[in-house]
Scaffold this active site. Structure first.
Site, PDB file in Angstrom:
ATOM      1  N   HIS A 192      13.252  -3.001  -2.061  1.00 32.12           N
ATOM      2  CA  HIS A 192      12.779  -2.907  -3.416  1.00 32.12           C
ATOM      3  C   HIS A 192      13.582  -3.749  -4.367  1.00 32.12           C
ATOM      4  O   HIS A 192      14.908  -3.528  -4.389  1.00 32.12           O
ATOM      5  CB  HIS A 192      12.951  -1.324  -3.705  1.00 32.12           C
ATOM      6  CG  HIS A 192      12.139  -1.177  -5.034  1.00 32.12           C
ATOM      7  ND1 HIS A 192      10.763  -1.205  -5.400  1.00 32.12           N
ATOM      8  CD2 HIS A 192      12.549  -0.938  -6.429  1.00 32.12           C
ATOM      9  CE1 HIS A 192      10.562  -0.924  -6.741  1.00 32.12           C
ATOM     10  NE2 HIS A 192      11.762  -0.726  -7.234  1.00 32.12           N
ATOM     11  N   LEU A 248       1.834   4.655   1.231  1.00 31.86           N
ATOM     12  CA  LEU A 248       1.610   5.463   2.465  1.00 31.86           C
ATOM     13  C   LEU A 248       1.423   7.278   2.355  1.00 31.86           C
ATOM     14  O   LEU A 248       2.403   7.513   1.788  1.00 31.86           O
ATOM     15  CB  LEU A 248       2.561   5.030   3.548  1.00 31.86           C
ATOM     16  CG  LEU A 248       2.772   3.272   3.893  1.00 31.86           C
ATOM     17  CD1 LEU A 248       3.917   3.118   4.443  1.00 31.86           C
ATOM     18  CD2 LEU A 248       1.561   3.067   4.935  1.00 31.86           C
ATOM     19  N   LEU A 304       7.470   7.855  -3.901  1.00 33.36           N
ATOM     20  CA  LEU A 304       7.343   6.283  -3.884  1.00 33.36           C
ATOM     21  C   LEU A 304       8.850   5.691  -4.522  1.00 33.36           C
ATOM     22  O   LEU A 304       9.357   6.198  -5.515  1.00 33.36           O
ATOM     23  CB  LEU A 304       6.322   5.631  -4.827  1.00 33.36           C
ATOM     24  CG  LEU A 304       6.530   4.311  -5.060  1.00 33.36           C
ATOM     25  CD1 LEU A 304       5.752   3.462  -3.483  1.00 33.36           C
ATOM     26  CD2 LEU A 304       5.421   3.700  -6.146  1.00 33.36           C
ATOM     27  N   ARG A 324       0.930  -1.276  -0.111  1.00 33.36           N
ATOM     28  CA  ARG A 324       0.126   0.121   0.076  1.00 33.36           C
ATOM     29  C   ARG A 324       0.920   1.251   0.158  1.00 33.36           C
ATOM     30  O   ARG A 324       1.764   1.135   0.687  1.00 33.36           O
ATOM     31  CB  ARG A 324      -1.017   0.123   1.222  1.00 33.36           C
ATOM     32  CG  ARG A 324      -1.867  -0.971   1.558  1.00 33.36           C
ATOM     33  CD  ARG A 324      -2.839  -1.414   0.566  1.00 33.36           C
ATOM     34  NE  ARG A 324      -3.534  -0.227   0.389  1.00 33.36           N
ATOM     35  CZ  ARG A 324      -4.518  -0.120  -0.801  1.00 33.36           C
ATOM     36  NH1 ARG A 324      -4.847  -1.142  -1.717  1.00 33.36           N
ATOM     37  NH2 ARG A 324      -5.537   0.929  -0.791  1.00 33.36           N
TER      38      ARG A 324
HETATM   39  C1  GRF Z   1      10.172  -8.491  -2.489  1.00 36.41           C
HETATM   40  O1  GRF Z   1      10.414  -8.651  -3.637  1.00 36.41           O
HETATM   41  C2  GRF Z   1      10.599  -6.794  -2.132  1.00 36.41           C
HETATM   42  O2  GRF Z   1      11.530  -6.634  -2.973  1.00 36.41           O
HETATM   43  C3  GRF Z   1       9.051  -6.112  -2.699  1.00 36.41           C
HETATM   44  O3  GRF Z   1       8.185  -7.148  -2.175  1.00 36.41           O
HETATM   45  C4  GRF Z   1       8.467  -8.321  -2.449  1.00 36.41           C
HETATM   46  C5  GRF Z   1       8.127  -8.998  -0.947  1.00 36.41           C
HETATM   47  O4  GRF Z   1       8.062 -10.527  -1.020  1.00 36.41           O
HETATM   48  N1  GRF Z   1       8.817  -4.881  -2.090  1.00 36.41           N
HETATM   49  P1  GRF Z   1       7.983 -11.272   0.189  1.00 36.41           P
HETATM   50  O5  GRF Z   1       6.508 -11.150   0.611  1.00 36.41           O
HETATM   51  O6  GRF Z   1       8.902 -10.966   1.234  1.00 36.41           O
HETATM   52  O7  GRF Z   1       8.149 -12.687  -0.138  1.00 36.41           O
END
Ligand code: GRF
Length: 222
Positions: free
Chosen positions: A109, A93, A144, A91
């Site tokens: 990320h 924020l 973002l 989401r």
């Molecule tokens: C990860 O690839 C992270 O980089 C992104 O969302 C994904 C989350 O994966 N922000 P998980 O739920 O931790 O398996």
């Protein structure tokens, strides 16, 4: 004693949450609560299995984004955590929420930020025939995926690479750098002054601290 507690926010599978749990003892931080906006998130079962306080704050049950975030803030603030850690939290924020946790709110990320903000990073990297890809742990600000980079892990893209293979390789790196990032922030070896990141008082480049897929584990020697 130093506050070593973190609250983790998730929306999905929670594999980063699992990695953060796995590193807790070794890195001497403590996950005091997990919050999911998605009642079906697999990560909730992971939190339960490990006896971690867990909460569902379903965004669909709130009339406004502000009310949804207020409900999350109340839970988070009741724990007074040193850090709020987004781990696949899907989401956007609001600035008001983010400003409460000034320099204490981080995200992981799947790209080498500032490249490829937003979704579908692996697809876009392949389409553009990039030679390198990776992941970034960064501070969260209202724009973002734009907060200062703290640590970045890079990999070389192979000839037969697919979105799936990149997902696997990038996630493995995420698990390592994100837990390390939490540890370093908790220990105050990584500090932030006016958007600039310092490691042991030494200014880091804007990429953040960088490791490669092959040298990933060397971050433990730092
Ligand atoms: C990860 O690839 C992270 O980089 C992104 O969302 C994904 C989350 O994966 N922000 P998980 O739920 O931790 O398996």
């Amino acid at each position: 004693m130093q506050n070593n507690t973190i609250v983790v926010l998730i929306s999905g599978t929670g594999t980063n949450l699992q990695a953060l749990i796995d590193s807790q003892k070794r890195y001497k931080y403590q996950i005091v609560a997990v919050i999911s906006n998605n009642p079906k998130a697999l990560g909730i079962a992971i939190a339960k299995k490990h006896g971690i306080n867990n909460f569902v704050v379903d965004h669909r049950k709130y009339q406004t984004r502000e009310l949804f975030e207020l409900a999350m803030s109340e839970i988070i603030n009741s724990y007074n955590p040193a850090l709020v850690v987004l781990a696949g939290f899907m989401r956007i924020l609001e600035p008001q929420f983010i400003s409460q946790f000034n320099n204490r709110l981080i995200n992981i990320h799947p790209s080498l930020l500032p490249k490829y903000k937003g979704l579908n990073t692996h697809k876009r990297v392949l389409r553009n025939k990039d030679k390198q890809h990776g992941c970034t742990a960064h501070l969260v600000i209202p724009e973002l995926d734009c907060g200062s980079n703290i640590v970045q892990a890079t990999l070389d893209i192979q000839e037969q690479e697919t979105e799936d293979s990149l997902n696997t390789r990038v996630k493995k790196m995420e698990y390592i750098i994100y837990a390390w990032c939490v540890k370093m922030l908790i220990q105050k070896r990584i500090t932030i002054n006016n958007k600039t990141i310092f490691l042991d008082s030494k200014k880091l480049p804007i990429t953040g601290y960088t490791v490669t897929e092959l040298s990933l584990h060397t971050i433990d020697d730092i």
